[in-house]
Write an enzyme that holds these catalytic residues in place. Structure first.
Site, PDB file in Angstrom:
ATOM      1  CE  LYS A 131     -27.060 -12.703   3.253  1.00 12.35           C
ATOM      2  NZ  LYS A 131     -26.155 -12.439   2.133  1.00 12.35           N
ATOM      3  CE  LYS A 184     -19.424 -12.870   0.147  1.00 17.87           C
ATOM      4  NZ  LYS A 184     -19.969 -12.251   1.379  1.00 17.87           N
ATOM      5  CG  ASP A 203     -23.717 -13.800  -5.977  1.00 15.72           C
ATOM      6  OD1 ASP A 203     -24.002 -14.930  -6.385  1.00 15.72           O
ATOM      7  OD2 ASP A 203     -23.515 -13.528  -4.784  1.00 15.72           O
ATOM      8  CE  LYS A 245     -22.887 -18.901  -6.554  1.00 19.56           C
ATOM      9  NZ  LYS A 245     -23.659 -19.426  -5.395  1.00 19.56           N
TER      10      LYS A 245
END
Length: 291
Positions: free
Chosen positions: A45, A19, A131, A14
């Site tokens: 992103k 990560k 997510d 998530k």
């Protein structure tokens, strides 16, 4: 003699779980050990690889495609720490389209132009937002692009909830040639009860913990310099942990189908741990008063 086939690994987690930090340190440790590695950022992103490149961002595949109808895949591949190859899939402009589309487009572009074979890679590591396991983000699992999937989770409920959702996706696609689960990378583990929560979760879902990673100021210091811990603090204990994790992933060969909890089981499980933590806190307060 034909060229070797790269080992393809997907790391899910998530947002905000660490990560990309963990993935970049795995990539840095593997390239440091002499392997040819590509880190493939799959977050809209497009910030997966910046600590492998001194804090510099690179144009994503979707950025390049917005500027040109036809893109040379070489223009999307950049080198970073010790020659690691960096690619960012990117995402659509805010409010427009599916955030997972960049993964599909980027993978197809590199495959069509035979970039994986040309670079003679040992590892391709996909850093994937976990997510939600929607169509785009599920590509590395659903299409069997990755051979092995690892998920990063802390002891927090929402991180475990996301991991359990990923397990459900892996189970769904496992009968259709999808990737299987290698295990859980337990992040931000700084107490026994954090460790016990993750251990209990992996036992109930019939998987395993690959490595326990503590929260460390060393990581924050490295990232403020735009670097991985492997590069900024190579002799630190945290760097040794990342190297150990990278070796375990490199040696990993047998993945399996997890047994995710259903909604009711997950809620009952989390409630039982809430009660245990209240009891732990109560005992700690009694000890403090007695002292």
């Amino acid at each position: 003699m034909g060229k070797k086939t790269a080992k393809q690994i997907a790391i899910y987690g998530k947002g905000g779980i660490g990560k990309s930090t963990t993935t970049s340190n795995i990539s840095a440790a593997l390239v440091e050990a002499g392997y040819k590695v590509m880190q493939f950022g799959c977050d809209p992103k497009a910030d997966s690889t910046n600590t492998l490149r001194g804090g510099e961002y690179i144009p994503s595949v979707l950025d390049l495609l917005r500027e040109n109808a036809r893109v040379d895949a070489h223009d999307a591949v950049f080198q970073g720490f010790k020659g690691v190859y960096c690619v960012e899939a990117g995402g659509p402009q805010p409010g427009v389209g599916c955030a997972g589309r960049g993964i599909i487009t980027a993978v197809e572009l590199l495959k069509q132009q035979n970039i994986f074979e040309e670079l003679d890679l040992d590892y391709v590591i996909y850093d994937v937002l976990g997510d939600v396991v929607c169509g785009g983000f599920a590509v590395p699992v659903r299409e069997g692009i990755a051979e092995h999937v690892f998920t990063i989770s802390s002891a927090d409920f929402m991180a475990i909830y996301a991991a359990n959702n990923l397990f459900r996706g892996i189970k769904t696609y496992s009968s259709k040639g999808g990737a299987l689960l290698g295990g859980v990378i337990a992040n931000s583990i700084n107490s026994d009860f954090h460790r016990h929560i993750v251990d209990d979760f992996v036992e109930r879902t019939q998987t395993q913990v690959v490595e326990y990673i503590p929260r460390s100021l060393t990581v924050t210091q490295a990232e403020l310099q735009g670097k991985t811990t492997i590069e900024a603090a190579p002799n630190s204990e945290q760097a040794a942990i990342y190297r150990r994790l990278a070796n375990k992933i490199a040696d990993h060969t047998e993945s399996k189908v997890p047994s995710p909890l259903d909604a009711k089981e997950l809620r009952e499980w989390s409630s039982s741990w809430a009660d245990q933590l209240i009891e732990i806190e109560r005992k700690t307060q009694y000890v403090a008063v007695d002292a």
